[in-house]
Design a protein around this motif. Structure first.
Motif, short mmCIF file in Angstrom:
data_model
loop_
_atom_site.label_atom_id
_atom_site.label_comp_id
_atom_site.label_asym_id
_atom_site.label_seq_id
_atom_site.Cartn_x
_atom_site.Cartn_y
_atom_site.Cartn_z
N TYR A 196 11.18 71.50 45.19
CA TYR A 196 11.14 71.89 46.57
C TYR A 196 12.26 72.53 47.15
CZ TYR A 196 10.51 71.38 51.92
OH TYR A 196 10.51 71.80 53.17
N PRO A 197 13.29 72.12 47.12
CA PRO A 197 14.45 72.59 47.55
C PRO A 197 15.17 73.96 46.64
CG PRO A 197 15.32 70.69 46.49
CD PRO A 197 13.79 70.53 46.52
N THR A 198 14.88 73.79 45.50
CA THR A 198 15.01 75.25 44.69
C THR A 198 14.10 76.23 44.85
OG1 THR A 198 16.06 73.42 43.30
CG2 THR A 198 15.79 75.85 42.40
N PHE A 199 12.80 75.99 44.87
CA PHE A 199 11.70 77.16 45.12
C PHE A 199 10.71 77.08 46.34
CE2 PHE A 199 12.90 76.41 40.35
CZ PHE A 199 13.59 77.65 40.17
N ALA A 249 15.95 75.92 52.80
CA ALA A 249 17.25 75.74 53.32
C ALA A 249 17.38 74.24 53.99
CB ALA A 249 17.83 76.64 54.12
N THR A 250 17.54 73.10 53.14
CA THR A 250 17.23 71.77 53.85
C THR A 250 18.52 71.35 54.16
OG1 THR A 250 17.17 70.88 51.64
CG2 THR A 250 15.25 71.20 52.79
N LEU A 289 24.00 77.99 54.01
CA LEU A 289 24.92 79.11 53.52
C LEU A 289 24.67 79.84 52.12
CD1 LEU A 289 28.51 76.92 53.97
CD2 LEU A 289 27.58 79.01 55.51
N ARG A 290 24.18 79.15 50.93
CA ARG A 290 23.54 79.87 50.02
C ARG A 290 22.62 80.86 50.40
NH1 ARG A 290 21.96 75.87 45.62
NH2 ARG A 290 24.38 75.49 45.66
N ALA A 291 21.69 80.68 51.45
CA ALA A 291 20.58 81.52 51.90
C ALA A 291 21.21 82.71 52.30
CB ALA A 291 19.67 81.05 52.80
N ILE A 292 22.29 82.62 53.36
CA ILE A 292 23.02 83.49 53.71
C ILE A 292 23.69 84.52 52.64
CG2 ILE A 292 25.09 84.32 55.10
CD1 ILE A 292 24.36 81.81 56.69
N ARG A 293 24.41 83.85 51.79
CA ARG A 293 25.15 84.61 50.53
C ARG A 293 24.08 85.32 49.63
NH1 ARG A 293 28.66 79.14 50.03
NH2 ARG A 293 30.45 79.84 51.75
#
Length: 297
Positions: free
Chosen positions: A85-88, A229-230, A236-240
């Motif tokens: 779920y968080p990864t994909f 993005a939980t 931050l990872r989504a932004i990068r």
């Protein structure tokens, strides 16, 4: 006639004085033996690829991934299921784990639970299995009754069955539609399949589910673009990721991500095509979730 001892239960001949090793040597032996886990999965790579190919049309049709195991094997199935779920952004309801002994067995050993063939079948049937479901059956010994019961119930329902075992000619691999043997051999600490047998299962499950998610268009290039993005780290990872994929600065990436619930795929398409998020969503839907195809349209 005495039963043949399983490879995973056979005492290793090269470390009979393990308890007398200096600590540095002890640690090195335990670490080095893990290389055999990698080699076992590498040898099984063609079967893993066949499993991914067979599972893909089922999950594309709406099927679930259902993990079944006992003890360490079952806990590794739980781990793989919850991380999707968080990864994909894989829905919770489409990654289900059955652990012999129930959820309590995640934290405390439930004695005898793995020996209940009928409970395995009953737990599997309680999920209302369909022909589109993919059932992953994990057992180091390859003969765990709970897992075999679930396997037989899954086959009776027409689901795809993929069996993972750490011994050659194991029933779990032999009775499954696709059998994957991770032949890790004897353990340094005899019989402790939480060691390299468990490591091989973790690698194999990671490989199977990750490859399947790539085929389901949840990765663009090698970027994890369908994460959920939980938490702050994943925001931050989504932004990068968005910034890297599009070349815009992080402020611009965040501005678009805030408009689409931090869905990286949508932000990449919107920024790259210089369009609104709704149009980006429509392009992705038409491209079956493929960022590459959406960008080419």
């Amino acid at each position: 006639m005495a039963a043949t001892m399983l490879n995973t239960e056979t005492p290793a001949q090269q470390h009979t004085l393990l308890d007398q090793y200096p600590t540095v040597e002890l640690v090195n032996v335990l670490v080095d033996d893990q290389l055999n886990a990698v080699n076992a999965v590498r040898a099984a790579a063609p079967r893993l690829a066949a499993a991914v190919a067979a599972a893909l049309p089922r999950v594309e049709a709406g099927g679930r991934l259902i993990y079944v195991g006992a003890g360490t094997s079952g806990r590794l199935g739980v781990l793989d299921s919850v991380e999707l779920y968080p990864t994909f952004s894989w829905p919770h309801g489409r990654a289900v784990a059955l652990l012999a002994g129930g959820t309590d067995a995640m934290f405390v050993a439930v004695e005898g639970a793995e020996d209940d063939l009928e409970q395995g079948a009953a737990d599997l049937r309680s999920l209302n299995i369909t022909k589109d479901d993919v059932v992953l059956l994990i057992a180091a010994s390859g003969g765990t009754p709970y897992v075999l019961g679930a396997l037989r119930a899954a086959r009776a329902a027409g689901a795809l069955t993929i069996g993972f075992a750490n011994n050659p000619d194991a029933p779990v691999a032999g009775e499954a539609e696709i059998g994957i043997t991770l032949d890790t051999g004897p353990e340094v600490i005899s019989g402790s399949t939480r060691l390299k047998a468990g490591t091989s299962q973790k690698i194999a499950l990671n490989t199977f589910s990750s490859a399947l998610m790539v085929r389901l268009n949840k990765v663009h290039g090698n970027l994890m673009v369908d994460l959920k993005a939980t938490n702050a780290k994943l925001v931050l990872r989504a932004i990068r990721l968005t910034s890297f994929a599009t070349g815009v600065d992080e402020a611009a990436a965040r501005a678009v991500l805030e408009q689409c619930d931090f869905h990286v795929k949508t932000a990449i398409v919107a920024l790259s095509k210089q369009t609104g998020v709704e149009q980006a969503r429509a392009l992705l839907e038409a491209a079956h979730g493929s960022v590459r195809q959406a960008l080419a349209s």
